[in-house]
Write an enzyme that holds these catalytic residues in place. Structure first.
Site, PDB file in Angstrom:
ATOM      1  N   ASP A 191      15.199  45.169  86.537  1.00 11.70           N
ATOM      2  CA  ASP A 191      15.905  45.912  85.504  1.00 11.70           C
ATOM      3  C   ASP A 191      17.282  45.253  85.379  1.00 11.70           C
ATOM      4  O   ASP A 191      17.735  44.531  86.284  1.00 11.70           O
ATOM      5  CB  ASP A 191      16.027  47.406  85.849  1.00 11.70           C
TER       6      ASP A 191
HETATM    7  C1  BGC Z   1      17.273  50.012  81.330  1.00 10.80           C
HETATM    8  C2  BGC Z   1      15.966  49.332  80.950  1.00 10.80           C
HETATM    9  C3  BGC Z   1      16.184  48.407  79.795  1.00 10.80           C
HETATM   10  C4  BGC Z   1      17.267  47.401  80.156  1.00 10.80           C
HETATM   11  C5  BGC Z   1      17.588  46.427  79.045  1.00 10.80           C
HETATM   12  C6  BGC Z   1      18.397  49.015  81.510  1.00 10.80           C
HETATM   13  O1  BGC Z   1      19.618  49.679  81.626  1.00 10.80           O
HETATM   14  O2  BGC Z   1      17.087  50.751  82.508  1.00 10.80           O
HETATM   15  O3  BGC Z   1      15.001  50.297  80.621  1.00 10.80           O
HETATM   16  O4  BGC Z   1      14.985  47.760  79.460  1.00 10.80           O
HETATM   17  O5  BGC Z   1      18.472  48.106  80.445  1.00 10.80           O
HETATM   18  O6  BGC Z   1      18.246  47.068  78.013  1.00 10.80           O
END
Ligand code: BGC
Length: 577
Positions: free
Chosen positions: A230
């Site tokens: 993530d």
């Molecule tokens: C989120 C993800 C997301 C990623 C990219 C993170 O803060 O938890 O779900 O895909 O950011 O935006």
């Protein structure tokens, strides 16, 4: 492809291989031009494409327009694999039009508590339903040549202390509740990527968790795709690589490469570990290259078709909770006047905020769509009833009750304001804002024929339930939710959504009440297997509405049931007379 990967692995320098294990910038992977290794673009997800204009910009709220489909809570209430597949195909087409190779979704974490801040992005409290819907979604997107990212692996069930919290969960519960859907989707739909979560699981960060990433995902489930982090979830790159993480996102401008290179040269990370990560990254980018299709254009025709699909989906996901005296559907031909009440009727709440926030290609309002349906044959009154905050405004309420009194029927559009459901924090209560509850109560007091139409991403309490004649839970219905509301209210669509999660009577009744949200970076999953309806059943607690509940405008009658014992034993059911 494996031959090409082997060949590339042989030709890449150690420096190039190490560099490949981190993204180039916010949204893209690193290319190696001299070997023809392309860069690919990854974008959120999950209910529409959030393509940021520039790849080195996080760009919250600054995505190019795309169709905003209903969020997962709403989609899931359709219980309809084919609808979810149709949405997946549409999102994939938009990915192709916008130059995105991997969609960062679906989100398949189990809803452990209705307060979870990202619940609107997740399907259900039930692992089986979640798995079935996610398999349909992943297959549909990937059949169109676009990769998916199964997230957030694993136990990403709350936002409180979201980067540090440790989910303390026993093995049986971990596997049967929280890993079940991941396992099924990995085995049955082979998502191109799996995203390791921010949180820790039993003390070990998801991105450094060799039990989850290597033992379970790669070895036991046979996952051959790419494990990505993530965004900014990697704290210790050495531990992450050794645990089985392949690609760190986003890129950090190369600053981490020297450290990893040194570790390889010192023998603390074997080169074979880097090779394994690079093999999976190459598989991902080559897969994207191989599946490239002629670009589609997100032109007016495609926009209209996807908007129509979003409207259908929002209607399919809405759940009719109450319909006394068959108040609904309203009859367009005989209705003399209708009071449309609530700011959400004209300033709709249709998606959650945070990384999943899509810039919609257009937005329908319930007020306009109802007006279009009714033409001039029915008098339409409108009153906002509440302001943008949660405070009660007696003047707005007085104006709204006056309109409600004057009309034959009133529909109150209410729900949770955007700041109440946001990635990054959990809700602290189940209640609607006081301004919404008070308005509903006031309207019901003067107008016996009141419909409450709700917009929220996760369960709310309904202290006015006995007073309202009809209630529709519309969830966060996406950009065409307004049209869907009109279709449902006037019976152009027969509501058939069923709850994919229990609606509790009060917070104290919810399964994780005693343990959520934990403290000092630790939350104990003390309810164990008893998540969602499993808990209410076992404790004999009557919820406000149970999992699976949902009315329709049709009535069903069962009679003269004959059960055949032999047939039942063979798994074939009953015959109805
Ligand atoms: C989120 C993800 C997301 C990623 C990219 C993170 O803060 O938890 O779900 O895909 O950011 O935006």
């Amino acid at each position: 492809m494996e031959e090409r990967i082997n060949e590339l692995l042989g030709r890449l320098t150690l420096e190039e291989k190490v560099a490949l294990t981190t993204g180039r910038d916010y949204w893209t992977t690193r290319p190696v031009e001299r070997l023809g290794i392309p860069s690919i673009w990854l974008s959120d997800g999950p209910h529409g494409v959030r393509k940021i204009r520039s790849s080195d910009d996080m760009g919250l709220g600054d995505a190019v327009p795309a169709t905003c489909f209903p969020t997962a809570s709403c989609m899931a209430s359709s219980w309809d694999r084919s609808l979810i597949a149709a949405i997946g195909k549409a999102i994939a087409a938009e990915c192709r039009a916008l130059g995105v190779q991997v969609l960062l979704g679906p989100g398949i974490n189990i809803k452990r508590t209705p307060l979870g801040g990202r619940n609107f992005e997740y399907f259900s409290e039930d692992p089986y339903l979640t798995a079935e819907l996610a398999i349909a979604f992943v297959n549909a997107v990937q059949e169109e040549g676009i990769g998916t990212s199964l997230k957030h692996y694993a136990c990403n069930n709350q936002e409180f202390e979201r980067m540090t919290i440790s989910a303390e969960v026993d093995m049986r519960t971990l596997h049967e509740i929280y890993l079940y859907a991941f396992e099924r989707v990995v085995k049955e739909a082979r998502p191109w990527t799996v995203m390791a979560a921010y949180n820790r699981i039993n003390g070990v960060p998801a991105t450094e968790n060799s039990y989850l990433l290597t033992t379970v995902l790669k070895n036991e489930w046979g996952y051959e795709g790419c494990v990505i982090s993530d965004w900014t979830a990697v704290n210790d790159k050495e531990k992450a690589l050794l645990a089985g993480l392949d690609l760190e996102m986003p890129g950090k401008g190369g600053s981490g490469d020297m450290a990893v290179l040194r570790l390889v040269k010192e023998g603390r990370i074997a080169e074979s570990v880097i090779d394994e990560a690079v093999r999976r990254i190459l598989r991902l980018v080559l897969q994207a290259e191989q599946h490239q299709r002629p670009a589609v254009s997100f032109d007016a025709a495609l926009q209209a078709a996807h908007h129509a699909l979003a409207r259908r989906a929002a209607a399919e996901g809405a759940v009719l909770l109450k319909n006394e005296h068959h108040l609904l559907p309203l009859d367009r031909n005989s209705l003399s006047s209708l009071a449309v009440i609530g700011r959400f009727a004209r300033e709709p709440r249709y998606q959650g905020a945070g990384s999943s926030q899509v810039t919609p290609s257009r937005v329908d309002t319930a007020y306009d769509e109802i007006k279009k349906l009714l033409g001039n044959q029915c008098e339409l009154l409108y009153a906002p009833g509440y302001g943008s905050g949660s405070e009660v405004d007696e003047n707005l309420i007085a104006e709204a009750t006056a309109a409600a009194k004057q009309a034959a029927v009133a529909v109150v559009f209410a729900g949770l304001p955007p700041e109440w459901e946001w990635e990054g924090f959990d809700r602290d209560q189940l209640a609607l804002p006081a301004a919404h509850n008070r308005l509903i109560e006031a309207v019901c007091a003067v107008q016996p024929h009141t419909v409450v139409y709700l917009a929220n991403g996760s369960p709310v309490t309904m202290p006015w339930l006995d007073q309202a004649e009809a209630v529709i839970e519309g969830w966060l219905g996406g950009q065409a939710a307004g049209g869907a509301a009109a279709d449902l209210l006037f019976g152009l669509v027969n509501p058939s959504g069923k709850l994919a999660e229990t609606l509790p009577r009060r917070l104290e009744d919810t399964p994780a009440y005693l343990n959520f949200p934990g403290e000092a970076d630790s939350v104990r999953y003390g309810e164990g297997l008893f998540v969602g309806y499993r808990y209410y059943d076992r404790k004999k607690i009557a919820p406000l509405f149970p999992f699976g509940f949902g009315l329709s405008y049709t009535s069903f009658e069962y009679s003269d049931l004959q059960c055949d014992r032999k047939g039942l034993l063979k798994g074939i059911g009953c015959r109805c007379g």
